[in-house]
Design a protein around this motif. Structure first.
Motif, mmCIF file in Angstrom:
data_model
loop_
_atom_site.group_PDB
_atom_site.id
_atom_site.type_symbol
_atom_site.label_atom_id
_atom_site.label_comp_id
_atom_site.label_asym_id
_atom_site.label_seq_id
_atom_site.Cartn_x
_atom_site.Cartn_y
_atom_site.Cartn_z
ATOM 1 N N ARG A 112 0.776 -1.098 0.019
ATOM 2 C CA ARG A 112 -0.178 -0.088 -0.097
ATOM 3 C C ARG A 112 0.798 1.231 0.025
ATOM 4 N N SER B 103 -10.481 2.644 9.263
ATOM 5 C CA SER B 103 -10.318 3.065 7.878
ATOM 6 C C SER B 103 -11.098 4.219 7.355
ATOM 7 N N VAL B 104 -11.188 4.051 6.153
ATOM 8 C CA VAL B 104 -11.774 5.474 5.482
ATOM 9 C C VAL B 104 -13.275 5.480 5.797
ATOM 10 N N THR C 3 -4.514 5.253 4.281
ATOM 11 C CA THR C 3 -5.771 5.969 3.269
ATOM 12 C C THR C 3 -6.506 6.589 4.465
ATOM 13 N N HIS D 283 -4.882 9.877 5.690
ATOM 14 C CA HIS D 283 -5.013 10.669 4.329
ATOM 15 C C HIS D 283 -6.375 11.501 4.367
ATOM 16 N N HIS E 57 -8.891 -0.018 -3.505
ATOM 17 C CA HIS E 57 -7.445 0.103 -3.061
ATOM 18 C C HIS E 57 -7.024 0.885 -4.461
ATOM 19 N N THR F 91 -7.836 9.293 -3.789
ATOM 20 C CA THR F 91 -8.697 8.896 -2.558
ATOM 21 C C THR F 91 -9.286 10.380 -2.016
#
Length: 431
Positions: A28, A62-63, A93, A96, A277, A317
């Motif tokens: 990743r 996660s996101v 991610t 970010h 992804h 993303t």
């Protein structure tokens, strides 16, 4: 005693799983980014910023969970102008997305490993007045440390898949001490209350508030960004678009093949793919090009006067919810060639008809409600997916009926974010 064994075995487990985790991090990319934070090591600037703060600690993996955390923290800041939160997330991610959206009242960190010396260092830095866990992450040392320090602990938007539920029941004696540390559990559906009671959580700590993820309030969709990108690639804003959202391996080629077969009947048709992804973008592009598709990446500049591509592949993303605004029909990924499904809510809130495959285990209650209310189309295989896409492209009235029914299903969750925020703010005052 259970926690003692957990801490004794944790370093062994870490060594055992480390090769796989390193491989995933390498795949990743960006794995060195703030690596020390995962071990409870923080630089001087972070320590200085948090020294004088009394923070609410929100943990999101996660996101998807980060999106819920951001929505909730925004509501908490509206309710309390002094509100400040530390948002911890596990994936790069997620980090970010969180940093790109975080305002003045938020510090974003990587979540610490749940090993007691590391967790104690994180507590010493953050000094939380309350801790909010998003969806499913209840770790033994984090929960025990919160209980020992008399810091209220809430699980919001609580998610309990059938598989997890069965596993928890088998090891209830192991998980009960950890779940017993939860002061509040905010569940999404009325029937979820009994499921959590059966795992040993006192009924008075469980509140049915609805789903933050499905709450239409506060969702912002900005079509300007995708429309500008489409213009750059010479794509007309009225072009019918088949959109694959959060796709997994194999689904991109299925959509590519369907696109090629339908193009004869719908010549202006185009395909946009947003893989779950983004690091798979180069591989997906190569596979779609082998099918004979002209594929451009979202990150390409676009040549003035160039002919529009057959497929636009999103390799950025944090933009997905805005891209749904330009779709005509949305296929929700991880539901045809992989298990679990992805979130169908964002395309519904953007006013788009939604299709998904047979595997929506992570969103089973919502998927069942959508299908039962003729609010989404569930397909068995690639052939039925093609038939249903063709039907929706031909019958716009049917597409509009799907959209209206889907938005009525989501309306049941209106206000879930505000109700959750109210419960979270009350927690600290009880301790």
């Amino acid at each position: 005693m259970i926690r003692l064994f957990y801490n004794l075995l944790y370093p062994v487990g870490l060594i055992f799983f480390l090769p796989g985790q390193i491989a995933k991090l390498l795949r990743r990319g960006n794995y060195r980014h703030k690596l020390g934070q995962r071990f409870g090591l923080y630089d001087r600037e972070v320590r200085a910023r948090l020294r004088s703060r009394r923070s609410t600690w929100i943990h999101a993996v996660s996101v998807g969970e980060v999106a819920i955390a951001l929505k909730l923290s925004s509501k908490l800041q509206q309710a309390d102008p002094e509100f400040f939160c530390v948002l911890t997330t596990t994936t790069t991610t997620g980090f970010h997305v969180a940093t790109s959206e975080a305002g003045e009242g938020m510090e974003v960190l990587y979540s610490p490993l749940d090993f007691w010396p590391i967790m104690r260092r994180a507590f010493a830095l953050i000094r939380p007045v309350r801790i909010v866990l998003v969806e499913a992450e209840v770790w033994p040392n984090l929960a025990a440390e919160a209980r020992n320090r008399r810091i209220p602990l809430a699980l919001v938007n609580a998610r309990l898949s059938k598989r997890s539920e069965a596993r928890f029941h088998r090891v209830r004696f192991l998980i009960e001490p950890t779940f017993g540390c939860l002061d509040a559990v905010c569940v999404q559906e009325p029937e979820d209350v009994e499921r959590w009671v059966a795992l040993g959580i006192p009924r008075e700590r469980i509140q049915h508030v609805g789903s933050i993820k499905y709450d239409p309030a506060g969702v912002r969709v900005d079509p300007d960004l995708p429309l500008e990108v489409l213009r750059r690639f010479g794509i007309d804003r009225d072009t019918p678009i088949l959109f694959g959202g959060s796709t997994h391996a194999g689904e991109e080629e299925i959509l590519g093949e369907i696109f090629l077969r339908l193009r004869g009947d719908f010549p202006a048709f185009m395909l946009i793919v947003a893989p779950r992804h983004v690091e798979r973008a180069a591989e997906i592009r190569a596979r779609l090009q082998r099918l004979g598709l002209n594929v451009c990446l979202r990150s390409d500049a676009g040549e003035p006067g160039a002919s529009p591509p057959d497929c636009l592949l999103l390799d950025t993303t944090g933009e997905l919810q805005h891209w749904y605004a330009v779709a005509t029909i949305v296929f929700v990924g991880k539901s045809l060639t992989a298990r679990g499904g992805q979130n169908p809510v964002e395309p519904i809130l953007a006013g788009k008809p939604v299709l998904f495959g047979p595997h929506m285990e992570n969103f089973s209650a919502l998927a069942q409600a959508l299908v039962a209310n003729k609010a989404a189309v569930q397909v068995r295989d690639p052939n039925s997916l093609q038939q249903q896409i063709a039907w929706l492209l031909r019958d716009r009235e049917a597409a509009f009926r799907l959209i209206a029914n889907a938005q009525a299903v989501l309306a049941r969750h209106t206000g879930a974010t505000a109700r959750t925020a109210d419960l979270v703010l009350k927690l600290a005052s009880h301790h």
